[in-house]
Scaffold this active site. Structure first.
Site, PDB file in Angstrom:
ATOM      1  N   ARG A  78       7.303  38.180  32.882  1.00 57.03           N
ATOM      2  CA  ARG A  78       7.881  39.183  33.793  1.00 57.03           C
ATOM      3  C   ARG A  78       7.739  40.599  33.207  1.00 57.03           C
ATOM      4  O   ARG A  78       8.667  41.415  33.273  1.00 57.03           O
ATOM      5  CB  ARG A  78       9.367  38.884  34.072  1.00 57.03           C
ATOM      6  CG  ARG A  78       9.633  37.585  34.770  1.00 57.03           C
ATOM      7  CD  ARG A  78       9.063  37.570  36.186  1.00 57.03           C
ATOM      8  NE  ARG A  78       9.231  36.246  36.722  1.00 57.03           N
ATOM      9  CZ  ARG A  78       8.362  35.256  36.511  1.00 57.03           C
ATOM     10  NH1 ARG A  78       7.238  35.468  35.841  1.00 57.03           N
ATOM     11  NH2 ARG A  78       8.585  34.067  37.011  1.00 57.03           N
TER      12      ARG A  78
ATOM     13  N   SER B  25      15.557  35.945  41.831  1.00 57.99           N
ATOM     14  CA  SER B  25      16.289  35.696  40.587  1.00 57.99           C
ATOM     15  C   SER B  25      16.899  37.003  40.102  1.00 57.99           C
ATOM     16  O   SER B  25      16.188  37.998  39.969  1.00 57.99           O
ATOM     17  CB  SER B  25      15.337  35.184  39.508  1.00 57.99           C
ATOM     18  OG  SER B  25      14.697  34.028  39.969  1.00 57.99           O
TER      19      SER B  25
ATOM     20  N   GLU C 287      16.584  41.070  36.272  1.00 55.57           N
ATOM     21  CA  GLU C 287      15.151  41.119  36.620  1.00 55.57           C
ATOM     22  C   GLU C 287      14.850  42.270  37.575  1.00 55.57           C
ATOM     23  O   GLU C 287      13.852  42.965  37.394  1.00 55.57           O
ATOM     24  CB  GLU C 287      14.717  39.782  37.238  1.00 55.57           C
ATOM     25  CG  GLU C 287      13.231  39.747  37.517  1.00 55.57           C
ATOM     26  CD  GLU C 287      12.787  38.483  38.228  1.00 55.57           C
ATOM     27  OE1 GLU C 287      12.997  37.391  37.675  1.00 55.57           O
ATOM     28  OE2 GLU C 287      12.220  38.606  39.331  1.00 55.57           O
TER      29      GLU C 287
HETATM   30  C1  LIG Z   1      13.870  35.529  48.009  1.00 54.29           C
HETATM   31  C2  LIG Z   1      13.107  36.103  46.834  1.00 54.29           C
HETATM   32  C3  LIG Z   1      12.353  35.284  46.024  1.00 54.29           C
HETATM   33  C4  LIG Z   1      11.628  35.818  44.934  1.00 54.29           C
HETATM   34  N1  LIG Z   1      10.892  34.968  44.150  1.00 54.29           N
HETATM   35  C5  LIG Z   1      10.188  35.464  43.092  1.00 54.29           C
HETATM   36  C6  LIG Z   1       9.419  34.591  42.257  1.00 54.29           C
HETATM   37  O1  LIG Z   1       9.347  33.381  42.479  1.00 54.29           O
HETATM   38  N2  LIG Z   1       8.744  35.137  41.212  1.00 54.29           N
HETATM   39  C7  LIG Z   1       8.779  36.476  40.935  1.00 54.29           C
HETATM   40  O2  LIG Z   1       8.137  36.898  39.957  1.00 54.29           O
HETATM   41  N3  LIG Z   1       9.499  37.319  41.715  1.00 54.29           N
HETATM   42  C8  LIG Z   1      10.199  36.850  42.782  1.00 54.29           C
HETATM   43  N4  LIG Z   1      10.952  37.708  43.560  1.00 54.29           N
HETATM   44  C9  LIG Z   1      11.009  39.143  43.229  1.00 54.29           C
HETATM   45  C10 LIG Z   1      10.032  40.020  44.051  1.00 54.29           C
HETATM   46  O3  LIG Z   1       9.707  39.415  45.265  1.00 54.29           O
HETATM   47  C11 LIG Z   1       8.742  40.317  43.284  1.00 54.29           C
HETATM   48  O4  LIG Z   1       9.029  40.956  42.076  1.00 54.29           O
HETATM   49  C12 LIG Z   1       7.809  41.217  44.113  1.00 54.29           C
HETATM   50  O5  LIG Z   1       6.560  41.325  43.497  1.00 54.29           O
HETATM   51  C13 LIG Z   1       8.361  42.611  44.342  1.00 54.29           C
HETATM   52  O6  LIG Z   1       7.519  43.244  45.292  1.00 54.29           O
HETATM   53  P1  LIG Z   1       8.005  44.450  46.193  1.00 54.29           P
HETATM   54  O7  LIG Z   1       6.816  44.991  46.867  1.00 54.29           O
HETATM   55  O8  LIG Z   1       9.112  43.995  47.065  1.00 54.29           O
HETATM   56  O9  LIG Z   1       8.526  45.447  45.077  1.00 54.29           O
HETATM   57  P2  LIG Z   1       9.686  46.546  45.233  1.00 54.29           P
HETATM   58  O10 LIG Z   1      11.006  45.851  45.241  1.00 54.29           O
HETATM   59  O11 LIG Z   1       9.393  47.459  46.356  1.00 54.29           O
HETATM   60  O12 LIG Z   1       9.539  47.313  43.854  1.00 54.29           O
HETATM   61  C14 LIG Z   1       9.858  46.674  42.638  1.00 54.29           C
HETATM   62  C15 LIG Z   1       9.482  47.601  41.471  1.00 54.29           C
HETATM   63  O13 LIG Z   1       8.064  47.727  41.406  1.00 54.29           O
HETATM   64  C16 LIG Z   1       7.692  49.096  41.586  1.00 54.29           C
HETATM   65  N5  LIG Z   1       6.498  49.126  42.437  1.00 54.29           N
HETATM   66  C17 LIG Z   1       6.365  48.608  43.669  1.00 54.29           C
HETATM   67  N6  LIG Z   1       5.112  48.796  44.120  1.00 54.29           N
HETATM   68  C18 LIG Z   1       4.456  49.471  43.144  1.00 54.29           C
HETATM   69  C19 LIG Z   1       3.137  49.981  43.017  1.00 54.29           C
HETATM   70  N7  LIG Z   1       2.226  49.839  43.983  1.00 54.29           N
HETATM   71  N8  LIG Z   1       2.813  50.616  41.855  1.00 54.29           N
HETATM   72  C20 LIG Z   1       3.702  50.783  40.850  1.00 54.29           C
HETATM   73  N9  LIG Z   1       4.973  50.334  40.937  1.00 54.29           N
HETATM   74  C21 LIG Z   1       5.344  49.691  42.071  1.00 54.29           C
HETATM   75  C22 LIG Z   1       8.867  49.770  42.244  1.00 54.29           C
HETATM   76  O14 LIG Z   1       8.895  51.164  41.947  1.00 54.29           O
HETATM   77  C23 LIG Z   1      10.018  49.020  41.623  1.00 54.29           C
HETATM   78  O15 LIG Z   1      10.279  49.543  40.350  1.00 54.29           O
HETATM   79  C24 LIG Z   1      11.686  37.205  44.656  1.00 54.29           C
HETATM   80  C25 LIG Z   1      12.458  38.034  45.485  1.00 54.29           C
HETATM   81  C26 LIG Z   1      13.171  37.497  46.552  1.00 54.29           C
HETATM   82  C27 LIG Z   1      13.981  38.399  47.431  1.00 54.29           C
END
Ligand SMILES: Cc1cc2nc3c(=O)[nH]c(=O)nc-3n(C[C@H](O)[C@H](O)[C@H](O)COP(=O)(O)OP(=O)(O)OC[C@H]3O[C@@H](n4cnc5c(N)ncnc54)[C@H](O)[C@@H]3O)c2cc1C
Length: 385
Positions: A171, A261, A377
């Site tokens: 992570r 998580s 996380e």
């Molecule tokens: C129901 C659920 C299940 C999940 N299961 C998992 C799992 O199994 N495994 C796992 O690893 N994660 C999981 N996650 C966490 C999450 O989905 C992942 O971390 C996902 O990749 C976040 O993507 P996002 O676009 O929503 O990021 P955001 O929430 O929009 O951003 C998260 C962070 O990344 C940064 N960011 C976003 N896009 C960029 C970019 N293009 N460049 C630079 N920085 C950026 C943001 O500034 C912020 O700091 C889960 C979440 C939920 C709600």
């Protein structure tokens, strides 16, 4: 486009206050325009959480204070996907930052491309997956990413980062480590994955994760060739398993109103295992820089065994979380998921502070019971655990 927006409408936990300005970039050029006018501030400003730019994908790993964020939110919403053959048995798939991640996984599985199948059902945008090296069921994106195209806010230019430059860990990545209090140095514009294919019915990579192997009718200890299953079947089973834990978004199910998580699995020196009960689940996690054996613990197990079972924080949940007046820790507005102890969930009308109240109680209980410190996380903006 710039209109008054609140984070509660753009995050999967559905909490968080207003943003100063909200820009949705529908093209890479539009995003770069905004990034050019928001160069990287110096470290003191970033450490104080005073960078005026916040980059957003799908809002699924983000918890923003109830007071919101006074600066500019740049939501990357540009999409697109191209595929380039590499030799006879591989394809490089390049994906724009705003493309929905699960749509990418579905697209690759439909085309018989192997490598992303166990990462089905994870919400969010593709640009975010390298940031925390998204992973599930024994795989993570570091295994397939070959290159990430970024905007470097320090140099004010586009840069290509190869897999070895990205310093992926559990992570973790260079992208995450250079983000301070939510202020990123590198903004991901597109990601390239190298996926493989073969003649005949498309099979998954060897399944490493015992629970998934069991669901697929495989033995996870068998040799690699006996641990493969048809790609669509693997995706189907992963979605089924995730659904049973509230880990696939479903507007009608409050157990999914979360950031997934809430805590990472703690990694400790193996020598500390003697301080923990013998039955504590542990997984080998390599070696530290000074050669000490490391083990990864299950945060979900620690939370559960510390007395914070499923539904912790609800008035009818585990006793410890019912609060002094019996109405729940945040009067029942937030709780651990009733399906999985690792997710802190919004029961319908929670605030960010409500989610943090439940998360703090679970963290403190684990610290008190096992002496292990859990770390969040999701990225916390304007608030802390
Ligand atoms: C129901 C659920 C299940 C999940 N299961 C998992 C799992 O199994 N495994 C796992 O690893 N994660 C999981 N996650 C966490 C999450 O989905 C992942 O971390 C996902 O990749 C976040 O993507 P996002 O676009 O929503 O990021 P955001 O929430 O929009 O951003 C998260 C962070 O990344 C940064 N960011 C976003 N896009 C960029 C970019 N293009 N460049 C630079 N920085 C950026 C943001 O500034 C912020 O700091 C889960 C979440 C939920 C709600």
């Amino acid at each position: 486009m710039s209109t008054a927006q609140i984070f509660a409408d753009h995050t999967t936990a559905r909490v968080g206050g207003p943003a100063g300005q909200w820009i949705v970039a529908r093209s890479e050029a539009q995003a770069i325009d905004v990034l050019q006018s928001h160069p990287l501030p110096d470290e003191a400003v970033r450490t104080a959480g005073q960078d005026s730019l916040l980059v957003l994908g799908g809002g699924s790993n983000l918890l923003v204070s109830d007071h919101g964020f006074p600066g500019t939110v740049l939501q990357l919403a540009f999409t697109g996907l191209t595929a380039e053959p590499v030799g006879d048995d591989a394809v490089d798939v390049s994906v724009a930052a705003g493309h929905d991640w699960d749509a990418v996984v579905a697209w690759t599985v439909e085309r018989g491309l192997r490598g992303l199948e166990t990462l089905s059902g994870i919400p969010g945008a593709t640009g975010a997956v390298p940031v925390q090296n998204v992973g599930a069921y024994g795989a993570d994106v570091s295994q397939t990413i070959v290159e990430v195209r970024v905007w470097d806010r320090s140099a004010g230019d586009i840069l290509m980062l190869r897999d070895k430059d990205l310093e992926f860990g559990y992570r973790d990545s260079l992208l995450k480590r250079t983000t301070i209090s939510g202020s990123p140095r590198y903004v991901v514009l597109s990601v390239t994955f190298r996926l493989t294919h073969q003649a005949g019915p498309p099979l998954s990579g060897p399944v490493r994760y015992a629970e998934l192997a069991h669901a697929l009718g495989l033995d996870h200890t068998a040799e690699e060739s006996a641990r493969r299953a048809p790609l669509p079947y693997v995706r189907h089973k992963v979605l089924e398993l995730r659904g049973s834990k509230g880990m696939v978004l479903n507007a009608a199910d409050h157990d999914t109103w979360s950031t997934g998580s809430f805590f990472t699995n703690p990694i400790i020196a193996a020598s500390r295992l003697s301080e923990l009960p013998e039955r504590t689940p542990r997984f080998s996690a390599g070696y530290s820089g000074d050669g000490q054996a490391l083990v990864k613990l299950s945060a979900a197990w620690l939370i559960d065994q510390a007395g914070c079972g499923k539904g912790f924080g609800l008035s009818d949940g585990p006793e410890l979380g019912r609060g002094a007046d019996g109405t729940g820790l945040a009067e029942g507005r937030a709780a651990l998921s009733t399906k999985h102890t690792l997710a802190v969930t919004n029961r319908g009308n929670a605030s960010t502070e409500d989610l943090l109240t439940v998360a703090r109680a679970a963290r403190d209980q684990v610290q008190q019971t096992f002496g292990i410190t859990l770390h969040p996380e999701p990225v916390l903006i304007g608030c802390e655990l």
